[in-house]
Write a protein that holds these residues in place. Structure first.
Motif, PDB file in Angstrom:
ATOM      1  N   LYS A  65     -28.695 -12.083  42.541  1.00 10.70           N
ATOM      2  CA  LYS A  65     -28.635 -13.286  41.712  1.00 10.70           C
ATOM      3  C   LYS A  65     -29.325 -13.091  40.363  1.00 10.70           C
ATOM      4  CE  LYS A  65     -26.930 -15.834  45.134  1.00 10.70           C
ATOM      5  NZ  LYS A  65     -25.549 -16.364  45.113  1.00 10.70           N
ATOM      6  N   LEU A  66     -29.899 -11.924  40.137  1.00  8.06           N
ATOM      7  CA  LEU A  66     -30.629 -11.636  38.911  1.00  8.06           C
ATOM      8  C   LEU A  66     -29.858 -10.638  38.042  1.00  8.06           C
ATOM      9  CD1 LEU A  66     -34.233 -11.287  40.379  1.00  8.06           C
ATOM     10  CD2 LEU A  66     -33.435 -13.106  38.867  1.00  8.06           C
ATOM     11  N   PRO A  67     -30.064 -10.674  36.736  1.00  3.42           N
ATOM     12  CA  PRO A  67     -29.362  -9.740  35.856  1.00  3.42           C
ATOM     13  C   PRO A  67     -29.925  -8.327  35.887  1.00  3.42           C
ATOM     14  CG  PRO A  67     -30.803 -11.144  34.565  1.00  3.42           C
ATOM     15  CD  PRO A  67     -30.848 -11.674  35.966  1.00  3.42           C
ATOM     16  N   GLY A  68     -31.089  -8.154  36.496  1.00  5.48           N
ATOM     17  CA  GLY A  68     -31.737  -6.850  36.576  1.00  5.48           C
ATOM     18  C   GLY A  68     -32.785  -6.883  37.665  1.00  5.48           C
ATOM     19  N   GLU A  69     -33.820  -6.057  37.503  1.00  5.72           N
ATOM     20  CA  GLU A  69     -34.836  -5.952  38.543  1.00  5.72           C
ATOM     21  C   GLU A  69     -35.957  -6.955  38.334  1.00  5.72           C
ATOM     22  OE1 GLU A  69     -37.877  -2.630  40.508  1.00  5.72           O
ATOM     23  OE2 GLU A  69     -36.355  -2.029  39.044  1.00  5.72           O
ATOM     24  N   ASN A 436     -30.536  -0.749  30.232  1.00  9.17           N
ATOM     25  CA  ASN A 436     -29.847  -1.634  31.168  1.00  9.17           C
ATOM     26  C   ASN A 436     -30.009  -3.112  30.829  1.00  9.17           C
ATOM     27  OD1 ASN A 436     -28.997   0.549  32.771  1.00  9.17           O
ATOM     28  ND2 ASN A 436     -30.951   0.574  33.881  1.00  9.17           N
ATOM     29  N   LYS A 437     -30.738  -3.394  29.753  1.00  9.58           N
ATOM     30  CA  LYS A 437     -31.021  -4.763  29.378  1.00  9.58           C
ATOM     31  C   LYS A 437     -29.942  -5.305  28.452  1.00  9.58           C
ATOM     32  CE  LYS A 437     -33.603  -8.488  28.646  1.00  9.58           C
ATOM     33  NZ  LYS A 437     -33.942  -9.474  29.680  1.00  9.58           N
TER      34      LYS A 437
END
Length: 475
Positions: A65-69, A436-437
């Motif tokens: 559910k998150l765009p990254g870690e 990755n951002k």
């Protein structure tokens, strides 16, 4: 005798197990005021704090559910050696709970180049935090079938929780189901976000959540105009000379204390607000100067820009100016009316019902200074270099862009990148991603996002614009 000994031992065991549950350390405080600002409590744990181990495990169980870690993928700043990101506090109210504080919206990140280490600056607007995405994350997981003790408890233990048997029972049968119920209720209160433009980093809808959570306004009865009030986080340094000015973007209050208490209600309730903590921060901010511009300045060019500022800008944007802290009618300023329209007379009348039975140091805390206005307030521009993007809704990326006619300002740009644009004064706004951002694409054609208005200085020559921007680095 033997039976009595067994009873004593059993009672001692129960006491040892129960003690961590019934103990309460109240609101957490730090001796250093800057650390306290970043991690201290303002009372939110009592009102809507999330049990610590549940909060810690959510990014693990619901990583999809998150765009990254982790929470940093939402723009929250994690300092080395700290358990929580800046803007979160942890207090023990029965068991450890996590809540947010003022630094959620008022601590930011700055880099000179993409290879530089970020500099953390408190009291500046939180330029990387996507509060809307955090709210959406909590809303999404509330309806996820994995939000149950069977799924969460093994993961809680896997990330290092050392819960005794009684604590495990409390988490399994109380904390987890109650947290989910609370998040489901919160989801219903924030359902209006489905009809809004995305907030993106550094912005929030100040008053719509206020209406639905504090006053239980029916979402379906909120007008379309009310839903376009998303605005930038403001700066909060050097508050003493701002006393008596019309505060908030629309100048709807001239009391620093009321403005602070109103802002705190986004995170606490009138009965749980920690006034001691709020006033400790306020006292610190009264004379805290704006951060100085850290990069080189062309002093000759700035000297050319100084009289331009003094003759054309200072009356509205320098302490002591005749128009500073006063509202300019919307017909004159011409900027997006969404934030102004979001604060309604109905909101005003309901605010007067808050804190009716609350006093602090013998002073009545009821709101008495809120007013409905017809425009936006002129702000002193101390530390203006750190306030990008500009205008109340953050629709113009740099100071240099603000000096162009609206049709020449960027229609689309990116928010959330913390590398500083030293030439144009603002954050670099043409970078869509780094590693990755992914950064937030801001579209000025969406409701509430217009970059219109504030035409002052747009007819200057290019040379005068460059000189003015150079001088404003010094403010």
């Amino acid at each position: 005798m033997f039976v009595g000994g067994v009873v004593v031992v059993a009672a001692l065991i129960v006491f040892i197990l129960v003690l961590p549950i019934i103990s309460n350390n109240g609101s957490v405080r730090y001796a250093d005021i800057n650390e306290h600002f970043k991690y201290g409590s303002i009372g939110g744990e009592k009102a809507n704090g999330i049990p610590y181990w549940i909060w810690k495990v959510l990014p693990v169980v619901f990583a999809d559910k998150l765009p990254g870690e982790g929470y940093t993928s939402l723009g929250f700043i994690q300092e080395p050696g700290q358990d929580l990101p800046i803007g979160f506090s942890k207090s023990k109210i029965g068991f450890e709970r996590v809540a947010q504080n003022c630094a959620t919206c008022h601590a930011g990140s700055l880099r000179e180049t993409p290879d530089s280490q970020p500099q953390i600056i408190t009291t500046m607007p939180s330029n990387t935090v996507n509060l809307g995405a955090y709210i959406q994350f909590l809303s999404d997981i509330a309806i996820d079938e994995r939000f149950n003790a069977r799924e969460l408890m093994p993961q809680i233990e896997a990330i290092g929780a050392k819960l005794n048997p009684l604590e495990k029972l409390v988490y399994r049968f109380f904390a987890i189901p109650q947290t989910r119920d609370a998040l489901l209720l919160q989801r219903s209160k924030f359902a209006f976000m489905d009809d809004q433009s995305e907030y993106g980093p550094g912005r929030v809808d100040t008053f719509t959540g206020y209406k639905t959570r504090q006053f239980n306004f029916p979402i379906e009865k909120l007008s379309k105009d009310e839903l376009n009030g998303i605005a930038d986080f403001p700066i909060i340094w050097q508050q003493r000379p701002r006393q008596g000015m019309q505060l908030h973007w629309d100048g709807n209050n001239d009391s620093i204390d009321e403005r602070n208490n109103s802002a705190a209600l986004a995170l606490v309730t009138p009965t749980t607000i920690d006034f001691d903590a709020i006033h400790r921060v306020k006292d610190w901010l009264l004379d805290l100067p704006a951060p100085r511009y850290p990069y080189s300045i062309d002093e000759e060019l700035a000297a050319v820009g100084k009289p331009i500022f003094e003759n054309t800008c200072a009356s509205c944007h320098a302490f002591g100016g005749s128009g500073v802290g006063k509202v300019v009618p919307i017909e004159e300023i011409g900027t997006d009316p969404g934030r102004l329209d979001s604060y309604t007379y109905e909101t005003l009348s309901n605010q007067n019902t808050l804190f009716t039975d609350v006093s602090y140091r013998g002073v009545d805390r009821r709101f008495q200074h809120f007013r409905k206005t017809n425009g936006y307030a002129n702000m002193p521009l101390d530390g203006v270099w750190l306030r990008a993007p500009y205008l109340h809704n953050g629709s113009v990326p740099t100071l240099r862009d603000l000096l162009e006619a609206p049709e020449k300002r960027p229609k689309v740009f990116y928010r959330g990148y913390d590398v500083f644009d030293q030439k144009n004064v603002g954050f670099v706004s043409n970078v869509a991603s780094e590693g990755n951002k992914q950064y937030f694409k801001f579209d000025t054609t969406l409701p509430g996002n217009s970059n219109s208005g504030h035409l002052y200085g747009t007819d200057f020559s290019s040379e005068d614009k460059e000189a003015l921007v150079e001088y404003m680095k010094k403010l």
